[in-house]
Design an enzyme around this catalytic site. Structure first.
Site, PDB file in Angstrom:
ATOM      1  N   SER A   1       4.443  -6.406 -10.629  1.00 26.01           N
ATOM      2  CA  SER A   1       3.379  -6.316  -9.633  1.00 26.01           C
ATOM      3  C   SER A   1       3.725  -5.235  -8.622  1.00 26.01           C
ATOM      4  O   SER A   1       4.869  -4.808  -8.509  1.00 26.01           O
ATOM      5  CB  SER A   1       3.180  -7.667  -8.930  1.00 26.01           C
ATOM      6  OG  SER A   1       4.343  -8.002  -8.205  1.00 26.01           O
ATOM      7  N   ASP A   2       2.705  -4.808  -7.914  1.00 30.13           N
ATOM      8  CA  ASP A   2       2.888  -3.769  -6.903  1.00 30.13           C
ATOM      9  C   ASP A   2       2.074  -4.128  -5.682  1.00 30.13           C
ATOM     10  O   ASP A   2       0.952  -4.613  -5.784  1.00 30.13           O
ATOM     11  CB  ASP A   2       2.434  -2.408  -7.448  1.00 30.13           C
ATOM     12  CG  ASP A   2       2.416  -1.345  -6.359  1.00 30.13           C
ATOM     13  OD1 ASP A   2       3.311  -1.386  -5.495  1.00 30.13           O
ATOM     14  OD2 ASP A   2       1.519  -0.502  -6.371  1.00 30.13           O
ATOM     15  N   LYS A   3       2.643  -3.910  -4.546  1.00 28.76           N
ATOM     16  CA  LYS A   3       1.932  -4.125  -3.293  1.00 28.76           C
ATOM     17  C   LYS A   3       1.909  -2.787  -2.565  1.00 28.76           C
ATOM     18  O   LYS A   3       2.939  -2.138  -2.427  1.00 28.76           O
ATOM     19  CB  LYS A   3       2.654  -5.174  -2.440  1.00 28.76           C
ATOM     20  CG  LYS A   3       2.012  -5.401  -1.082  1.00 28.76           C
ATOM     21  CD  LYS A   3       2.807  -6.427  -0.296  1.00 28.76           C
ATOM     22  CE  LYS A   3       2.240  -6.593   1.104  1.00 28.76           C
ATOM     23  NZ  LYS A   3       2.353  -5.366   1.902  1.00 28.76           N
TER      24      LYS A   3
ATOM     25  N   LEU B   1       5.784   0.165  -3.505  1.00 36.45           N
ATOM     26  CA  LEU B   1       5.940   1.213  -4.515  1.00 36.45           C
ATOM     27  C   LEU B   1       4.950   2.354  -4.301  1.00 36.45           C
ATOM     28  O   LEU B   1       5.219   3.486  -4.645  1.00 36.45           O
ATOM     29  CB  LEU B   1       5.743   0.630  -5.918  1.00 36.45           C
ATOM     30  CG  LEU B   1       6.752  -0.431  -6.345  1.00 36.45           C
ATOM     31  CD1 LEU B   1       6.409  -0.937  -7.735  1.00 36.45           C
ATOM     32  CD2 LEU B   1       8.163   0.113  -6.327  1.00 36.45           C
ATOM     33  N   THR B   2       3.785   2.035  -3.763  1.00 38.87           N
ATOM     34  CA  THR B   2       2.771   3.057  -3.528  1.00 38.87           C
ATOM     35  C   THR B   2       2.367   3.056  -2.059  1.00 38.87           C
ATOM     36  O   THR B   2       2.605   2.091  -1.340  1.00 38.87           O
ATOM     37  CB  THR B   2       1.522   2.810  -4.393  1.00 38.87           C
ATOM     38  OG1 THR B   2       0.955   1.535  -4.026  1.00 38.87           O
ATOM     39  CG2 THR B   2       1.862   2.804  -5.865  1.00 38.87           C
TER      40      THR B   2
END
Length: 199
Positions: free
Chosen positions: A61-63, A67-68
């Site tokens: 997952s990414d929050k 990461l971004t």
């Protein structure tokens, strides 16, 4: 025999004896899974999710902010396939395929219009504009510059490549887009009509 084995046996016997009781038993078992996940601060809103999560081995997952950054930037490497076209000129063509005199309509327009030098477009007049459409996956602007009328377009590379008649350029560009994709870089293709009035 352990209590767990005894419980499993009881469930199997109950299911075999009373098939109509299966939905209730499944609900009970999933409820136990929900309670176990709640002990680890996981809130389950739908019981079938427990079964789905139980079959997973890895969750990625990414929050935004970890990461971004929810922000796109132009890469230094900007390949072009026409002599004399560098990154600033390419960005001008991309801006011509947007409403550069209006606030940006989406993230790509924001990226292009905040990067290009808009002062260089003072003598450009846009006479027609095709906004982004999910079915065609590109935008298009018809402009007049220095007395010449031509079209510019920007959008998904595979869509823009279909407008190109030069197979060598299409193959080279496709290879580059694939290479960028493997590095996690999103590609935007930009093109202009070769001659005045061309499609």
């Amino acid at each position: 025999e352990s209590a767990t084995d005894a419980f499993k046996s009881a469930v199997a016997i109950a299911v075999a004896m009373i098939p109509n009781g299966l939905p209730a038993l499944v609900t009970i078992v999933l409820s136990f899974g929900t309670m176990r996940m709640a002990e680890h601060n996981a809130i389950i809103k739908s019981l079938p999710v427990v079964e789905t999560l139980g079959s997973l081995t890895v969750i990625c997952s990414d929050k935004t902010g970890t990461l971004t950054l929810n922000k796109m930037v132009i890469q230094e490497e900007t390949p072009t396939f026409e002599a004399g076209i560098d990154q600033p000129k390419l960005l001008r063509y991309a801006a011509m395929a947007a409403k550069w005199k209006e606030p940006p309509r989406d993230a790509l327009d924001t990226l292009v219009l905040t990067t290009v030098d808009l002062s260089t477009m003072a003598n450009v007049e846009q006479i027609d504009f095709l906004p982004f459409d999910p079915t065609i996956k590109r935008t298009e602007g018809t402009v007049i510059e220095d007395g010449k009328t031509f079209k510019t377009t920007k959008g998904a590379p595979n869509i823009i490549f279909q407008l190109c008649e030069d197979e060598t350029i299409k193959k080279a560009a496709d290879t580059l887009v694939t290479s960028f994709g493997q590095r996690g870089i999103r590609s935007l293709a930009v093109a202009r009509s070769d001659k005045e009035g061309d499609e």
